[in-house]
Design a protein around this motif. Structure first.
Motif, PDB file in Angstrom:
ATOM      1  N   LEU A  85       0.332 -11.565  -3.601  1.00 11.39           N
ATOM      2  CA  LEU A  85       0.843 -10.363  -2.941  1.00 11.39           C
ATOM      3  C   LEU A  85       1.881 -10.691  -1.866  1.00 11.39           C
ATOM      4  O   LEU A  85       2.897 -10.004  -1.740  1.00 11.39           O
ATOM      5  CB  LEU A  85      -0.309  -9.586  -2.294  1.00 11.39           C
ATOM      6  N   LEU A  86       1.644 -11.744  -1.094  1.00 11.28           N
ATOM      7  CA  LEU A  86       2.516 -12.071   0.034  1.00 11.28           C
ATOM      8  C   LEU A  86       3.690 -12.960  -0.357  1.00 11.28           C
ATOM      9  O   LEU A  86       4.679 -13.032   0.388  1.00 11.28           O
ATOM     10  CB  LEU A  86       1.714 -12.771   1.134  1.00 11.28           C
ATOM     11  N   HIS A 206      -4.502  -3.648   2.819  1.00 15.92           N
ATOM     12  CA  HIS A 206      -3.348  -3.608   3.709  1.00 15.92           C
ATOM     13  C   HIS A 206      -3.818  -3.380   5.140  1.00 15.92           C
ATOM     14  O   HIS A 206      -4.776  -2.642   5.378  1.00 15.92           O
ATOM     15  CB  HIS A 206      -2.402  -2.480   3.283  1.00 15.92           C
ATOM     16  N   HIS A 231       0.404 -13.455   7.418  1.00 16.46           N
ATOM     17  CA  HIS A 231       1.612 -13.983   6.779  1.00 16.46           C
ATOM     18  C   HIS A 231       2.149 -15.106   7.663  1.00 16.46           C
ATOM     19  O   HIS A 231       2.005 -15.076   8.886  1.00 16.46           O
ATOM     20  CB  HIS A 231       2.635 -12.858   6.651  1.00 16.46           C
ATOM     21  N   TRP A 246       5.955  -3.067   4.375  1.00 17.33           N
ATOM     22  CA  TRP A 246       5.996  -3.926   3.194  1.00 17.33           C
ATOM     23  C   TRP A 246       6.819  -5.194   3.405  1.00 17.33           C
ATOM     24  O   TRP A 246       6.992  -5.966   2.474  1.00 17.33           O
ATOM     25  CB  TRP A 246       6.540  -3.166   1.990  1.00 17.33           C
ATOM     26  N   TRP A 249       5.188  -8.467   2.261  1.00 16.70           N
ATOM     27  CA  TRP A 249       4.551  -8.462   0.944  1.00 16.70           C
ATOM     28  C   TRP A 249       5.585  -8.842  -0.125  1.00 16.70           C
ATOM     29  O   TRP A 249       5.910  -8.071  -1.015  1.00 16.70           O
ATOM     30  CB  TRP A 249       3.929  -7.095   0.680  1.00 16.70           C
TER      31      TRP A 249
END
Length: 260
Positions: A85-86, A206, A231, A246, A249
């Motif tokens: 996802l990241l 999220h 992150h 976002w 992501w």
């Protein structure tokens, strides 16, 4: 070879703000983590340790940094799918976890109505002063250490789609509203979902999703361990993550363009 999400799973995550990953953690790791937690809880009962510190934010403070707990996120499918996802190598290794049992209510006690919240907003009772707030993580990852087969079992509970509603709210009023405490987001339209699952199942969420720990009307303790995953560049976006939801992501950029 690393595990990967299907396109359908990524689309569900973008729309709902969370994803259920069955059997994300092998049972031998689940049992090792649960053994350590139950031993710690038993020791507190015997030694009379300070119950206020014991329950503030996380039980079993001495276990928050040990590999038997952090490996649940760092050395399993949880890491693979979070990085899917990241973006590759964008997940900082987990160094601290929250140990979060939900104990049964007293027999005959009715459950109070549940309300969602966002993490890292100071209340004065959660270890952070009222008026303070942070945006220092990207993903809420929850792993069940026991089966949670039915609602009202202390389930981790989410409001699907509320990540987008939270973002829209902060765009209108500014994230500074959090100095007044957790906001009452008037556009929160969905119904909460009490997430069921088996021991070893994970939920990736999220950071803007409204969530809570649900009431436990079962006779069993709901055991779970939680990580707020960062992150690698989380400090660069900082508070901008409340509105630019976002940016971090990178693994799903092609799906989030319509939601920016």
């Amino acid at each position: 070879m690393k595990s990967q999400l299907t396109r359908q799973q990524k689309e569900e995550f973008v729309e709902n703000g969370f994803l259920h990953i069955p059997s994300a953690v092998p049972l031998n790791m689940v049992h090792a983590a649960l053994w350590a937690i139950n031993h710690s809880i038993g020791e507190v009962g015997k030694t009379g340790a300070d119950p206020t510190r014991y329950r503030e934010n996380s039980h079993c403070h001495e276990l928050r940094h040990v590999p038997v707990l952090t490996d649940v996120f760092n050395r399993t499918t949880v890491r693979d799918l979070t990085e899917d996802l990241l973006g590759p190598d964008n997940m900082q290794p987990v160094e601290e976890v929250q140990i979060a049992p939900r104990f049964p209510l007293a027999p005959g006690v009715e459950a109070s109505p549940i309300e969602g919240h966002l993490d890292a907003v100071g209340t004065g009772t959660n270890g952070a002063p009222t008026g303070s707030y942070l945006r220092n993580f990207t993903v809420i990852a929850v792993v069940y250490l026991v089966d949670v087969p039915a609602p009202y079992s202390g389930n981790f509970t989410v409001w699907p789609g509320s990540h987008i509603e939270s973002r829209d709210f902060f765009r209108r009023v500014g994230h500074e509203v959090l100095t007044q405490g957790d906001p009452d987001i008037e556009d929160l339209t969905g119904e909460p979902v009490m997430l069921t699952g088996r021991a070893g199942d994970a939920f990736l969420c999220h950071h803007l999703i409204q969530h809570t720990g649900g009431p436990n009307l079962s006779p069993h303790v709901r055991h779970a361990v939680i990580s707020r995953i960062k992150h690698r560049n989380v400090d660069e976006l900082d508070l901008g993550g409340f509105t630019d939801m976002w940016r971090e992501w990178e693994g799903i950029t092609d799906l989030t363009a319509a939601h920016t």
